[in-house]
Scaffold this motif. Sequence first.
Motif, PDB file in Angstrom:
ATOM      1  N   LYS A   1       0.841  -1.198   0.000  1.00 39.72           N
ATOM      2  CA  LYS A   1       0.000   0.000   0.000  1.00 39.72           C
ATOM      3  C   LYS A   1       0.876   1.248   0.000  1.00 39.72           C
ATOM      4  O   LYS A   1       1.879   1.321   0.712  1.00 39.72           O
ATOM      5  CB  LYS A   1      -0.890  -0.005   1.237  1.00 39.72           C
ATOM      6  N   ILE A   2       0.492   2.240  -0.781  1.00 40.87           N
ATOM      7  CA  ILE A   2       1.246   3.495  -0.843  1.00 40.87           C
ATOM      8  C   ILE A   2       0.724   4.448   0.226  1.00 40.87           C
ATOM      9  O   ILE A   2      -0.451   4.798   0.244  1.00 40.87           O
ATOM     10  CB  ILE A   2       1.113   4.134  -2.239  1.00 40.87           C
ATOM     11  N   GLU A   3       1.615   4.858   1.123  1.00 41.68           N
ATOM     12  CA  GLU A   3       1.251   5.753   2.217  1.00 41.68           C
ATOM     13  C   GLU A   3       1.886   7.134   2.078  1.00 41.68           C
ATOM     14  O   GLU A   3       1.577   8.047   2.846  1.00 41.68           O
ATOM     15  CB  GLU A   3       1.666   5.131   3.551  1.00 41.68           C
ATOM     16  N   LEU A   4       2.790   7.278   1.118  1.00 45.35           N
ATOM     17  CA  LEU A   4       3.461   8.558   0.893  1.00 45.35           C
ATOM     18  C   LEU A   4       3.876   8.649  -0.569  1.00 45.35           C
ATOM     19  O   LEU A   4       4.455   7.697  -1.108  1.00 45.35           O
ATOM     20  CB  LEU A   4       4.701   8.681   1.782  1.00 45.35           C
ATOM     21  N   VAL A   5       3.580   9.772  -1.211  1.00 44.70           N
ATOM     22  CA  VAL A   5       4.042  10.019  -2.572  1.00 44.70           C
ATOM     23  C   VAL A   5       5.164  11.059  -2.502  1.00 44.70           C
ATOM     24  O   VAL A   5       4.960  12.164  -1.990  1.00 44.70           O
ATOM     25  CB  VAL A   5       2.919  10.524  -3.492  1.00 44.70           C
ATOM     26  N   ILE A   6       6.325  10.678  -2.994  1.00 46.56           N
ATOM     27  CA  ILE A   6       7.495  11.558  -2.993  1.00 46.56           C
ATOM     28  C   ILE A   6       7.717  12.052  -4.420  1.00 46.56           C
ATOM     29  O   ILE A   6       8.032  11.269  -5.310  1.00 46.56           O
ATOM     30  CB  ILE A   6       8.753  10.827  -2.486  1.00 46.56           C
TER      31      ILE A   6
ATOM     32  N   ALA B   1      -5.186  12.021  -2.178  1.00 46.92           N
ATOM     33  CA  ALA B   1      -5.647  11.734  -0.825  1.00 46.92           C
ATOM     34  C   ALA B   1      -4.510  11.306   0.093  1.00 46.92           C
ATOM     35  O   ALA B   1      -4.677  11.255   1.314  1.00 46.92           O
ATOM     36  CB  ALA B   1      -6.703  10.626  -0.866  1.00 46.92           C
ATOM     37  N   THR B   2      -3.361  11.001  -0.470  1.00 44.19           N
ATOM     38  CA  THR B   2      -2.222  10.478   0.269  1.00 44.19           C
ATOM     39  C   THR B   2      -1.248  11.606   0.612  1.00 44.19           C
ATOM     40  O   THR B   2      -1.070  12.519  -0.193  1.00 44.19           O
ATOM     41  CB  THR B   2      -1.490   9.420  -0.583  1.00 44.19           C
ATOM     42  N   PRO B   3      -0.615  11.576   1.789  1.00 47.60           N
ATOM     43  CA  PRO B   3       0.411  12.579   2.098  1.00 47.60           C
ATOM     44  C   PRO B   3       1.480  12.621   1.012  1.00 47.60           C
ATOM     45  O   PRO B   3       1.788  11.595   0.388  1.00 47.60           O
ATOM     46  CB  PRO B   3       0.985  12.091   3.429  1.00 47.60           C
ATOM     47  N   SER B   4       2.037  13.803   0.789  1.00 49.80           N
ATOM     48  CA  SER B   4       3.046  13.940  -0.255  1.00 49.80           C
ATOM     49  C   SER B   4       4.139  14.903   0.190  1.00 49.80           C
ATOM     50  O   SER B   4       3.939  15.741   1.078  1.00 49.80           O
ATOM     51  CB  SER B   4       2.413  14.451  -1.550  1.00 49.80           C
ATOM     52  N   CYS B   5       5.289  14.777  -0.443  1.00 51.88           N
ATOM     53  CA  CYS B   5       6.400  15.680  -0.170  1.00 51.88           C
ATOM     54  C   CYS B   5       7.249  15.821  -1.425  1.00 51.88           C
ATOM     55  O   CYS B   5       7.086  15.067  -2.388  1.00 51.88           O
ATOM     56  CB  CYS B   5       7.253  15.181   1.001  1.00 51.88           C
ATOM     57  N   ILE B   6       8.138  16.788  -1.395  1.00 47.45           N
ATOM     58  CA  ILE B   6       9.123  16.993  -2.445  1.00 47.45           C
ATOM     59  C   ILE B   6      10.467  16.476  -1.947  1.00 47.45           C
ATOM     60  O   ILE B   6      10.836  16.701  -0.791  1.00 47.45           O
ATOM     61  CB  ILE B   6       9.251  18.492  -2.787  1.00 47.45           C
ATOM     62  N   ALA B   7      11.219  15.817  -2.826  1.00 51.47           N
ATOM     63  CA  ALA B   7      12.608  15.433  -2.519  1.00 51.47           C
ATOM     64  C   ALA B   7      13.433  15.752  -3.755  1.00 51.47           C
ATOM     65  O   ALA B   7      13.321  15.068  -4.777  1.00 51.47           O
ATOM     66  CB  ALA B   7      12.703  13.954  -2.163  1.00 51.47           C
TER      67      ALA B   7
ATOM     68  N   ASN C   1       7.374   3.733   6.136  1.00 50.93           N
ATOM     69  CA  ASN C   1       8.290   2.679   5.692  1.00 50.93           C
ATOM     70  C   ASN C   1       8.625   2.878   4.216  1.00 50.93           C
ATOM     71  O   ASN C   1       7.730   3.135   3.410  1.00 50.93           O
ATOM     72  CB  ASN C   1       7.616   1.319   5.907  1.00 50.93           C
ATOM     73  N   PRO C   2       9.907   2.776   3.836  1.00 49.28           N
ATOM     74  CA  PRO C   2      10.270   2.972   2.421  1.00 49.28           C
ATOM     75  C   PRO C   2       9.459   2.133   1.446  1.00 49.28           C
ATOM     76  O   PRO C   2       9.153   2.589   0.338  1.00 49.28           O
ATOM     77  CB  PRO C   2      11.754   2.574   2.390  1.00 49.28           C
ATOM     78  N   ALA C   3       9.092   0.918   1.852  1.00 47.79           N
ATOM     79  CA  ALA C   3       8.327   0.036   0.961  1.00 47.79           C
ATOM     80  C   ALA C   3       6.952   0.598   0.646  1.00 47.79           C
ATOM     81  O   ALA C   3       6.334   0.222  -0.363  1.00 47.79           O
ATOM     82  CB  ALA C   3       8.190  -1.344   1.578  1.00 47.79           C
ATOM     83  N   HIS C   4       6.465   1.523   1.466  1.00 45.14           N
ATOM     84  CA  HIS C   4       5.140   2.108   1.277  1.00 45.14           C
ATOM     85  C   HIS C   4       5.208   3.501   0.637  1.00 45.14           C
ATOM     86  O   HIS C   4       4.230   4.255   0.679  1.00 45.14           O
ATOM     87  CB  HIS C   4       4.397   2.178   2.613  1.00 45.14           C
ATOM     88  N   CYS C   5       6.366   3.825   0.059  1.00 44.33           N
ATOM     89  CA  CYS C   5       6.547   5.111  -0.618  1.00 44.33           C
ATOM     90  C   CYS C   5       6.521   4.923  -2.131  1.00 44.33           C
ATOM     91  O   CYS C   5       7.081   3.964  -2.659  1.00 44.33           O
ATOM     92  CB  CYS C   5       7.890   5.739  -0.233  1.00 44.33           C
ATOM     93  N   LEU C   6       5.878   5.854  -2.819  1.00 45.48           N
ATOM     94  CA  LEU C   6       5.940   5.919  -4.271  1.00 45.48           C
ATOM     95  C   LEU C   6       6.738   7.155  -4.659  1.00 45.48           C
ATOM     96  O   LEU C   6       6.375   8.275  -4.301  1.00 45.48           O
ATOM     97  CB  LEU C   6       4.533   6.025  -4.876  1.00 45.48           C
ATOM     98  N   VAL C   7       7.833   6.953  -5.376  1.00 43.66           N
ATOM     99  CA  VAL C   7       8.666   8.056  -5.854  1.00 43.66           C
ATOM    100  C   VAL C   7       8.335   8.330  -7.315  1.00 43.66           C
ATOM    101  O   VAL C   7       8.261   7.398  -8.130  1.00 43.66           O
ATOM    102  CB  VAL C   7      10.164   7.714  -5.721  1.00 43.66           C
ATOM    103  N   ILE C   8       8.146   9.595  -7.654  1.00 41.96           N
ATOM    104  CA  ILE C   8       7.898   9.983  -9.044  1.00 41.96           C
ATOM    105  C   ILE C   8       9.090  10.798  -9.526  1.00 41.96           C
ATOM    106  O   ILE C   8       9.371  11.873  -8.993  1.00 41.96           O
ATOM    107  CB  ILE C   8       6.597  10.774  -9.191  1.00 41.96           C
ATOM    108  N   GLU C   9       9.784  10.277 -10.524  1.00 42.78           N
ATOM    109  CA  GLU C   9      11.055  10.842 -10.989  1.00 42.78           C
ATOM    110  C   GLU C   9      11.106  10.912 -12.504  1.00 42.78           C
ATOM    111  O   GLU C   9      10.402  10.165 -13.193  1.00 42.78           O
ATOM    112  CB  GLU C   9      12.223   9.976 -10.496  1.00 42.78           C
ATOM    113  N   ASP C  10      11.976  11.794 -13.009  1.00 43.65           N
ATOM    114  CA  ASP C  10      12.150  11.906 -14.458  1.00 43.65           C
ATOM    115  C   ASP C  10      13.552  11.543 -14.914  1.00 43.65           C
ATOM    116  O   ASP C  10      13.804  11.456 -16.109  1.00 43.65           O
ATOM    117  CB  ASP C  10      11.831  13.328 -14.922  1.00 43.65           C
ATOM    118  N   SER C  11      14.494  11.328 -13.984  1.00 42.35           N
ATOM    119  CA  SER C  11      15.899  11.141 -14.352  1.00 42.35           C
ATOM    120  C   SER C  11      16.417   9.763 -13.960  1.00 42.35           C
ATOM    121  O   SER C  11      15.870   9.099 -13.071  1.00 42.35           O
ATOM    122  CB  SER C  11      16.764  12.203 -13.670  1.00 42.35           C
ATOM    123  N   ILE C  12      17.486   9.347 -14.619  1.00 40.63           N
ATOM    124  CA  ILE C  12      18.152   8.096 -14.252  1.00 40.63           C
ATOM    125  C   ILE C  12      18.656   8.168 -12.823  1.00 40.63           C
ATOM    126  O   ILE C  12      18.511   7.220 -12.046  1.00 40.63           O
ATOM    127  CB  ILE C  12      19.312   7.781 -15.217  1.00 40.63           C
TER     128      ILE C  12
END
Length: 222
Positions: A4-9, A101-107, A157-168
């Motif tokens: 389950k995704i609990e955080l979108v980064i 609906a999920t908490p989110s942050c910028i990294a 938990n890292p396993a419950h994070c979804l990272v959205i990225e554009d770079s290698i």
Amino acid sequence: MNPKIELVIFDCDGVVIDSEVLSAQVLIDMLVDKAVFIDRAYVQEHFLGCNFKAVTQKIADAFNVELPERFEADYRNALLHEFETALMPTNGIKEVLANLATPSCIATSSSPARTEKALSVVKLSHYFDEVFTSSEVKNGKPAPDLFLHAAKKMGVNPAHCLVIEDSIAGVSAALAANMQVLHYSGGGHMQGAVNFVHKAYPEVAHLTDWKAFYEMYPTLKI
């Protein structure tokens, strides 16, 4: 099935804000004065997702040139000026953030000042619970440090994070952090460009248009 995704980064540049073309052109123009001649394709392949310290080291290694101490400050000032007049959010991101609906942050690998200014210009600051930059960790992307730092600070938990990225560099960092990854290639810098991420990581989920985000992740929508 993925956990389950609990955080979108979200990465910032090229994912939330359509800044990579502006950033590349400012750098290209400034390097001409140092007798370093590159184009956007070169920036795309070698610098995308890296912090400025890594970029300057790559320039030094590739072109045998040491940039002056003021170069970074001059670059950032020139870029912030461009942001004031030309920066836009990526097409459709506001609708995604407004319905998340999920908490989110910028990294991001960008500096705190640049990130704060950029998010303010495009009026997206209020959508994110926190903003984390590579200045807060020892190793920037492609090391996993920044994403692990963000997950720890957000209590997920890292396993419950979804990272959205554009770079290698960003995708590599997210995978190294054992997080779920989505490669976004809808930014202006990706139009007509070689998709190095897809070539390197064909197995990673891929999104070209934010309109399809909730088709891929329906449980994240309000």
